[in-house]
Enzyme design. Structure first.
Site: not given
Ligand code: NI
Length: 173
Positions: A46, A51, A91-92, A133-134, A137
């Site tokens: 995701g 991000q 997380c990226l 999670h997204e 963000h």
């Molecule tokens: Ni993340």
């Protein structure tokens, strides 16, 4: 189309609240294409627009094995949550790390697709985790804020798993 730079923990933009999308524009359509390309390239499940440095309420996800079932959520709203799950999350924007996070087991979300038509989606397990999670963000919240365990190094874990012949993979989003 093109890869976007993924912002990392410590970048102020990740802490800001994203704004709702009012209409689809060629610019936002390109952003969505780029977000998908960036997510697949980084092997994440995701990615949220902040991000890649854009404070818009846009999320892309793909939790499928074949990496061929992209989901686009614009202005997502979690309508219902049910149950509880605790598991490792990455997380990226926090490369090489993971931690235990407690999330709802099941969520129901309402969002707009990239055609700006509303739809509802129900997810369990990894998809439910990813949705939570997204959407966090978009509020400037990172999993490191809501984790229930210590922030761990993936490399150390992988070494351990090799010894144990484990095959568990950490999904980043
Ligand atoms: Ni993340």
């Amino acid at each position: 189309m093109g890869l976007r730079t993924i912002r990392e923990l410590g970048d102020e933009i990740l802490r800001k609240k994203s704004k709702p999308v009012k209409e689809m524009t060629p610019r936002l359509s390109t952003l969505i294409d780029d977000m998908l390309e960036t997510m697949y390239s980084a092997e994440g499940v995701g990615l949220a627009a902040p991000q890649v440095g854009v404070l818009k309420r846009i999320v892309v996800m793909d939790v499928s094995e074949g990496r061929d079932q992209p989901i686009v959520m614009i202005n997502p709203e979690i309508l219902e949550t049910e149950g509880e799950q605790t598991g490792p999350e990455g997380c990226l924007s926090v490369p090489g790390k993971h931690a235990e996070v407690k999330r709802a087991q099941k969520v129901k979300v309402r969002a707009l697709g990239r055609d700006m038509n509303p739809y509802e989606l129900e997810g369990e397990d990894l998809l439910a985790r990813c949705i939570q999670h997204e959407t966090d963000h978009l509020e400037g919240v990172m999993y490191v804020d809501v984790r229930t365990g210590p922030l761990l190094d993936n490399a150390a874990e992988e070494e351990y798993e090799e010894e144990e012949d484990g095959t568990e993979e950490k999904a980043g989003s």
